[in-house]
Enzyme design. Structure first.
Site, short mmCIF file in Angstrom:
data_model
loop_
_atom_site.label_atom_id
_atom_site.label_comp_id
_atom_site.label_asym_id
_atom_site.label_seq_id
_atom_site.Cartn_x
_atom_site.Cartn_y
_atom_site.Cartn_z
N LYS A 51 19.76 17.90 54.82
CA LYS A 51 20.76 17.40 55.76
C LYS A 51 22.02 16.95 55.03
O LYS A 51 23.14 17.18 55.50
CB LYS A 51 20.16 16.27 56.61
CG LYS A 51 19.12 16.80 57.60
CD LYS A 51 18.23 15.73 58.24
CE LYS A 51 17.13 16.43 59.05
NZ LYS A 51 16.19 15.50 59.70
N GLN A 95 14.70 9.58 59.86
CA GLN A 95 13.76 10.67 59.58
C GLN A 95 12.34 10.26 60.00
O GLN A 95 11.88 9.18 59.65
CB GLN A 95 13.82 11.02 58.08
CG GLN A 95 13.01 12.24 57.69
CD GLN A 95 13.54 13.53 58.33
OE1 GLN A 95 14.73 13.71 58.53
NE2 GLN A 95 12.63 14.43 58.68
N ASP A 118 19.81 13.32 67.04
CA ASP A 118 18.54 14.03 67.19
C ASP A 118 18.25 14.41 68.65
O ASP A 118 17.39 15.26 68.91
CB ASP A 118 17.38 13.13 66.71
CG ASP A 118 16.93 13.43 65.29
OD1 ASP A 118 17.02 14.60 64.88
OD2 ASP A 118 16.46 12.50 64.62
N1 GUN Z 1 10.90 15.03 61.36
C1 GUN Z 1 10.61 16.32 61.58
N2 GUN Z 1 11.58 16.90 62.32
C2 GUN Z 1 12.51 15.94 62.56
C3 GUN Z 1 13.74 15.93 63.26
O1 GUN Z 1 14.20 16.91 63.84
N3 GUN Z 1 14.41 14.74 63.25
C4 GUN Z 1 13.92 13.63 62.65
N4 GUN Z 1 14.64 12.50 62.73
N5 GUN Z 1 12.78 13.61 62.00
C5 GUN Z 1 12.08 14.76 61.96
#
Ligand code: GUN
Length: 283
Positions: A51, A95, A118
């Site tokens: 990211k 996350q 998200d």
């Molecule tokens: N963990 C696995 N996929 C995601 C996601 O799309 N966003 C977040 N915040 N955590 C994750």
């Protein structure tokens, strides 16, 4: 045909880079995404790094805040409240998964809806199911984008989604429904799963089990979207939920792992961050 999420996301990120380059002149700054990582889960560390790299490629400011596994729920919630109140922050992403002593539901609901890049906040989820403007979760959004980019007609098709998670299965089902597919959601308790998946013209698999979907479970000419990111128990390499080797010759369109859905998810996160920024600049 193999859809390269990697190539498509590189192209889309380049376009976003040009868009973001105009923001300092127009708004005085670029979008700012804050990512919070709790603990050292290797998969999470790798996602968070991805990211940050994508942010750099697009020209988005990225701050990654790393907190120890031992952080209390209240400490994490108060950090989120601070970021909510910070006018210089446009997007907040925590996350997942989080350690067991922290409620993911509480964390998600504490993030300001306007900064929820998200699309996990209950108000964004509700808006999605009511067909109102909202931030759509990145993976489902990326999947629809890939299908369209590959020229797959969705309307009228029988789509089967395997998996019913809040992050992928449920929202991608709703998006497919909004595109006028006839959607079936299958899961671990589905009876005779193979006959259900064989009925699919579009098959989306998000269950998190290495190569669970075998060739006998897929019809000739199906479009296969593999959301899985697993470690192959034998080789230790990344692999999907779909047996790619065996199914690729049968499928009309298929996504690889790695290089398929994953890069598109991050790409859509960049898009959501830009959208949150623009919405906040307008208000
Ligand atoms: N963990 C696995 N996929 C995601 C996601 O799309 N966003 C977040 N915040 N955590 C994750």
């Amino acid at each position: 045909m193999i859809i390269s999420g990697k190539e498509l996301s590189t192209r889309l990120k380049q376009q976003m880079r040009e868009q973001v380059a105009g923001f300092p002149a127009e708004f005085g700054r670029v979008p700012h995404l804050v990512v919070i990582l709790v603990g050292e889960n290797p998969a999470s560390v790798s996602y968070v790094t991805g990211k940050a790299k994508a942010s750099e490629a697009v020209g988005i400011r990225n701050t990654t805040i790393r907190k120890p596994e031992s952080i209390s729920e209240e400490e994490l919630l108060s950090l989120i409240r601070e970021l909510n109140a910070d006018d210089g922050v446009d997007g907040i992403l925590v996350q997942l998964p989080l350690p067991k002593h922290i409620s993911e539901d509480k964390v998600i609901a504490t993030i300001a809806k306007e900064k929820d890049v998200d699309g996990f906040h209950p108000l964004n989820v509700a808006a999605l199911w009511q067909k109102q403007p909202c931030t759509v979760a990145c993976t489902p959004k990326g999947i629809i984008r890939m299908l369209k980019e590959a020229g797959v007609q969705i309307a009228g098709k029988r789509a089967v989604v395997v998996g019913r998670s809040n992050i992928v299965g449920l929202p991608v089902s709703k998006l497919l429904l909004d595109e006028n597919a006839t959607v079936t959601i299958a899961h671990s308790r589905t009876a005779d799963l193979a006959s259900v998946t064989r009925s699919a013209e579009i098959l989306v698999v998000a269950i998190g089990r290495p190569r669970f979907i075998t060739a006998d479970m897929v019809s000739e000419g199906a479009v296969v979207i593999d959301v899985g990111v697993n470690r192959d128990p034998e080789t230790g390499k990344l692999c999907g939920d779909v047996d790619f080797q065996a199914i690729e010759p049968k499928a009309s369109v298929i996504t690889p792992v790695p290089g398929g859905v994953g890069p598109m998810t991050i790409c859509c996160l960049m898009e959501n961050t830009i959208q949150c920024f623009l919405d906040r600049m307008e208000r």
